[in-house]
Scaffold this motif. Structure first.
Motif, PDB file in Angstrom:
ATOM      1  N   LEU A 460      21.598  60.017  69.796  1.00  0.00           N
ATOM      2  CA  LEU A 460      20.312  59.935  69.110  1.00  0.00           C
ATOM      3  C   LEU A 460      20.527  59.642  67.629  1.00  0.00           C
ATOM      4  O   LEU A 460      21.456  60.170  67.013  1.00  0.00           O
ATOM      5  CB  LEU A 460      19.543  61.254  69.250  1.00  0.00           C
ATOM      6  CG  LEU A 460      18.829  61.526  70.575  1.00  0.00           C
ATOM      7  CD1 LEU A 460      18.183  62.896  70.537  1.00  0.00           C
ATOM      8  CD2 LEU A 460      17.785  60.464  70.846  1.00  0.00           C
ATOM      9  N   SER A 461      19.665  58.819  67.078  1.00  0.00           N
ATOM     10  CA  SER A 461      19.792  58.442  65.671  1.00  0.00           C
ATOM     11  C   SER A 461      18.514  58.813  64.924  1.00  0.00           C
ATOM     12  O   SER A 461      17.411  58.477  65.358  1.00  0.00           O
ATOM     13  CB  SER A 461      20.063  56.935  65.549  1.00  0.00           C
ATOM     14  OG  SER A 461      20.143  56.554  64.195  1.00  0.00           O
ATOM     15  N   GLY A 472      24.678  64.004  69.351  1.00  0.00           N
ATOM     16  CA  GLY A 472      25.129  63.796  70.720  1.00  0.00           C
ATOM     17  C   GLY A 472      24.292  64.602  71.694  1.00  0.00           C
ATOM     18  O   GLY A 472      24.022  65.778  71.447  1.00  0.00           O
ATOM     19  N   ARG A 473      23.879  63.974  72.803  1.00  0.00           N
ATOM     20  CA  ARG A 473      23.030  64.672  73.764  1.00  0.00           C
ATOM     21  C   ARG A 473      23.816  65.307  74.899  1.00  0.00           C
ATOM     22  O   ARG A 473      23.262  66.033  75.711  1.00  0.00           O
ATOM     23  CB  ARG A 473      21.997  63.703  74.344  1.00  0.00           C
ATOM     24  CG  ARG A 473      20.917  63.308  73.360  1.00  0.00           C
ATOM     25  CD  ARG A 473      20.095  62.143  73.856  1.00  0.00           C
ATOM     26  NE  ARG A 473      20.878  60.897  73.829  1.00  0.00           N
ATOM     27  CZ  ARG A 473      20.390  59.699  74.129  1.00  0.00           C
ATOM     28  NH1 ARG A 473      19.129  59.586  74.480  1.00  0.00           N
ATOM     29  NH2 ARG A 473      21.144  58.626  74.066  1.00  0.00           N
ATOM     30  N   GLU A 479      31.904  63.479  72.132  1.00  0.00           N
ATOM     31  CA  GLU A 479      33.252  62.925  71.944  1.00  0.00           C
ATOM     32  C   GLU A 479      33.184  61.579  71.222  1.00  0.00           C
ATOM     33  O   GLU A 479      33.950  61.315  70.291  1.00  0.00           O
ATOM     34  CB  GLU A 479      33.934  62.759  73.301  1.00  0.00           C
ATOM     35  CG  GLU A 479      34.275  64.051  73.997  1.00  0.00           C
ATOM     36  CD  GLU A 479      35.522  64.690  73.420  1.00  0.00           C
ATOM     37  OE1 GLU A 479      36.573  64.025  73.379  1.00  0.00           O
ATOM     38  OE2 GLU A 479      35.440  65.848  72.980  1.00  0.00           O
ATOM     39  N   GLU A 480      32.266  60.728  71.677  1.00  0.00           N
ATOM     40  CA  GLU A 480      32.120  59.408  71.060  1.00  0.00           C
ATOM     41  C   GLU A 480      31.713  59.538  69.601  1.00  0.00           C
ATOM     42  O   GLU A 480      32.264  58.848  68.723  1.00  0.00           O
ATOM     43  CB  GLU A 480      31.062  58.607  71.838  1.00  0.00           C
ATOM     44  CG  GLU A 480      30.819  57.198  71.341  1.00  0.00           C
ATOM     45  CD  GLU A 480      31.907  56.226  71.744  1.00  0.00           C
ATOM     46  OE1 GLU A 480      31.905  55.095  71.225  1.00  0.00           O
ATOM     47  OE2 GLU A 480      32.765  56.596  72.577  1.00  0.00           O
ATOM     48  N   LEU A 481      30.782  60.424  69.322  1.00  0.00           N
ATOM     49  CA  LEU A 481      30.273  60.586  67.957  1.00  0.00           C
ATOM     50  C   LEU A 481      31.345  61.146  67.033  1.00  0.00           C
ATOM     51  O   LEU A 481      31.558  60.639  65.917  1.00  0.00           O
ATOM     52  CB  LEU A 481      29.057  61.521  68.010  1.00  0.00           C
ATOM     53  CG  LEU A 481      28.321  61.879  66.717  1.00  0.00           C
ATOM     54  CD1 LEU A 481      26.847  62.124  67.025  1.00  0.00           C
ATOM     55  CD2 LEU A 481      28.901  63.145  66.099  1.00  0.00           C
ATOM     56  N   THR A 482      32.043  62.188  67.477  1.00  0.00           N
ATOM     57  CA  THR A 482      32.976  62.908  66.597  1.00  0.00           C
ATOM     58  C   THR A 482      34.279  62.161  66.393  1.00  0.00           C
ATOM     59  O   THR A 482      34.816  62.129  65.269  1.00  0.00           O
ATOM     60  CB  THR A 482      33.242  64.311  67.172  1.00  0.00           C
ATOM     61  OG1 THR A 482      32.003  65.014  67.282  1.00  0.00           O
ATOM     62  CG2 THR A 482      34.187  65.097  66.287  1.00  0.00           C
ATOM     63  N   LEU A 503      26.504  67.174  65.550  1.00  0.00           N
ATOM     64  CA  LEU A 503      25.600  66.422  64.681  1.00  0.00           C
ATOM     65  C   LEU A 503      26.393  65.883  63.498  1.00  0.00           C
ATOM     66  O   LEU A 503      27.248  66.580  62.937  1.00  0.00           O
ATOM     67  CB  LEU A 503      24.455  67.315  64.212  1.00  0.00           C
ATOM     68  CG  LEU A 503      23.341  66.640  63.405  1.00  0.00           C
ATOM     69  CD1 LEU A 503      21.978  67.230  63.785  1.00  0.00           C
ATOM     70  CD2 LEU A 503      23.565  66.838  61.904  1.00  0.00           C
ATOM     71  N   LEU A 504      26.099  64.650  63.135  1.00  0.00           N
ATOM     72  CA  LEU A 504      26.860  63.971  62.081  1.00  0.00           C
ATOM     73  C   LEU A 504      25.918  63.427  61.020  1.00  0.00           C
ATOM     74  O   LEU A 504      24.921  62.782  61.340  1.00  0.00           O
ATOM     75  CB  LEU A 504      27.660  62.815  62.700  1.00  0.00           C
ATOM     76  CG  LEU A 504      28.802  62.240  61.861  1.00  0.00           C
ATOM     77  CD1 LEU A 504      29.951  63.231  61.794  1.00  0.00           C
ATOM     78  CD2 LEU A 504      29.274  60.926  62.463  1.00  0.00           C
TER      79      LEU A 504
END
Length: 579
Positions: A460-461, A472-473, A479-482, A503-504
């Protein structure tokens, strides 16, 4: 609102016009209760859907494509053999009953003219699709049943087809207000119930709307209604029927979900007239998706609960073993005392020795194995003590691993509960297959081996004061986000010791207002979204590490600061998504 007879009548009017002389090119059966007919009429491709679903029984035109099983069901194969290449002569409805007949003309295997009738009985859990020949005999049906007291008929190939028993009701346009109230049958019924049992094709919500027009209480007994009120009801009903538009339905919003009727229902929110098939296709697509979402969510949660219960039982047993292992120091003391003890003249079941390890040097009774000497008993106690000490380290490691697994399961459970669509649940199911909680999908001859390493869907953006924030949901997106999308100087947020999303923030030093809103989002996308003050850890991405062999979504971090904050509200999340 269920599809009543008037709504179905409007659909039949549309289908009878649009499907006249349409040729059946292809028949498919995507699931156990749905048939899809690919049609061609005057160089125009059409798709007719007939469903015998217990809750969503219907027929309509559709533009949506549906996935078909690798091998078509037997009923579908039979229909293909008989009906592909035939043409639709007409579509008719039996009064306002939920029984629609599609009359077909084609040729048999010898080239002679052949006539068929495909009867769609759209009657809740008794819904069925039955193919009948020109002689009125059943050729086949989606659901077979022998003679029973409920349906009072037999639905088997070769049996004579008899339609469902008609209800003793009056067509709404032929209904006359009762003039002699004293002989009114069933007068003790509520007025709404009386009308529902007397008029064919009108659902209870439409009847309640009719009573609202006439300003009559829903619970008023029918026998207490005055003659002028009956006449007002009759006139209002005729006005509603006159407002119908052939081939079009009225779509309006009732509460939180959309509903459909054959005419505008006064007192409801303003709606819009639309082509009947478009309305039904859209309406039931959303309902089927919602039901599929609920079923998949229930399936995944059941598997996770079973794994969690199994893990808790195992943890209880390990904790009991660990308690026993930690209480094994007396075995070493017994061994040391026996090592210094003299051998008695005869074998004993126990020996009393001075306990040099106690402060008061009190005597201690040590049990003995009479088959062994005192020295051998001492060695036996030393071996048991050594075994417990080694087991304690092993059990501790197992408990640590098990607690990590239970934390992982809690995180996956949060992701399942907060999933918004089937795409999210599909990704979680892929992860559960990879981790061994679900069996892998059986490969089909068309699709080959199922893929489990596909790139997850984007997280989610959000945009907060011009700064991008990613959430990340599920663990695959986490994993992909971090580890792939994040830069080393991006800020990373997560609820402290509470399962939730990663959350990033795409900034290393955002304004306090941005940080506060992001922390509120992190609390919302966690197990504590219904709580008050929630601890949220904040650190730079560079301070994160992932130990080798740990499960998806697991990280360790340092140099964090913790804020306590209230989770965002649903309205705030919606507003941020729409920015």
């Amino acid at each position: 609102m269920p599809m009543d007879g008037l709504v179905l009548n409007t659909l039949c009017c549309e289908l009878n016009t649009k499907l006249a002389q349409a040729k059946i090119d292809r028949i498919s059966q995507p699931d156990a209760t749905t048939l899809v007919f690919d049609l061609r009429q005057q160089r125009v491709n059409l798709r007719l859907v007939i469903s015998a679903h217990p809750r969503f029984a219907r027929l309509h035109l559709s533009e949506r494509k549906r996935l078909n099983p690798p091998v078509p069901p037997t009923f579908c194969q039979y229909l293909r053999r008989l009906l592909e290449g035939t043409r639709i002569e007409s579509v008719s409805q039996s009064g306002y009953e939920r029984l629609v007949s599609i009359h077909l003309q084609g040729r048999d295997e010898l080239g002679n003219p052949a006539y068929y009738c495909l009867n769609a009985e759209l009657m809740g859990r008794n819904s069925n699709i039955i193919l009948v020949n020109a002689d009125g005999r059943i050729l086949d049906a989606m659901k077979h049943s022998g003679y029973n007291q409920i349906q009072q008929r037999e639905i088997l190939p070769g049996a004579d087809y008899s339609p469902p028993k008609r209800q003793d009701k009056i067509f709404p346009e032929l209904w006359q207000a009762p003039r002699d109230i004293s002989v009114l049958p069933d007068g003790d019924l509520d007025l709404s119930t009386w009308l529902n049992q007397s008029l064919e094709g009108i659902s209870l919500p439409s009847i309640l709307a009719l009573l609202d027009i006439c300003r009559l209480p829903h619970s008023l007994k029918a026998k207490y209604l005055r003659l002028e009120d009956w006449l007002l009801l009759q006139a209002s009903l005729y006005d509603l029927l006159q407002s119908r538009v052939p081939g079009r339905l009225y779509l309006y919003t009732s509460g939180k979900q959309a509903e459909v009727a054959a005419f505008p229902l006064p007192g409801s929110q303003e709606g819009v007239w639309m082509d009947a098939s478009i309305v039904i296709d859209t309406l039931y697509a959303n309902r089927e998706e919602a039901e599929a979402l609920q079923q998949q969510r229930h399936r995944l949660k059941s598997v996770l609960r079973a794994a969690e219960e199994k893990g808790k039982r195992k943890r209880f047993a390990l904790e009991e073993d660990l308690s026993n292992a930690q209480g094994s120091d007396h075995l070493r003391i017994w061994g040391e005392l026996l090592k210094m003890a003299p051998e008695p003249h005869r074998r004993l079941s126990g020996i009393e020795l001075v306990n040099y390890y106690s402060e008061d040097l009190s005597p201690l009774l040590i049990p003995l194995d009479q088959r062994l000497t005192v020295a051998e008993n001492a060695q036996s106690y030393f071996k048991r003590y050594s075994k417990f000490r080694i087991g304690e380290r092993y059990i501790s490691d197992q408990l640590t691993s098990l607690n990590n697994e239970l934390s992982y399961l809690a995180g996956v459970m949060v992701a399942v509960e907060q999933a918004q669509d089937l795409t999210d649940l599909k990704e979680i199911a892929v992860e559960m297959v990879e981790q061994g909680y679900l069996p892998p999908e059986a490969p089909s001859r068309h699709k080959g081996k199922p893929k489990t390493n596909e790139t997850p869907h984007p997280p989610l953006s959000f945009t907060i004061e011009g700064i991008e924030v990613l959430v990340g949901r599920n663990n695959r997106q986490n994993e992909e986000l971090t580890w792939r999308l994040a830069r080393s100087d991006d800020l990373w947020l997560h609820t402290r010791e509470i399962p939730g999303s990663h959350l990033l923030i795409r900034a290393s030093d955002p304004a306090n207002s941005v940080l506060e809103k992001a922390a509120r989002l992190a609390a919302w996308f966690s197990q504590a979204r219904e709580s008050g003050l929630v601890p949220v850890d904040i650190t730079l991405r560079r301070h994160l590490k992932k130990p080798r062999g740990t499960r998806p979504g697991f990280v360790i971090y340092s140099n964090q600061r913790t804020v306590y904050i209230n989770p965002a509200s649903p309205g705030e999340v919606t507003d941020l998504l729409q920015q």
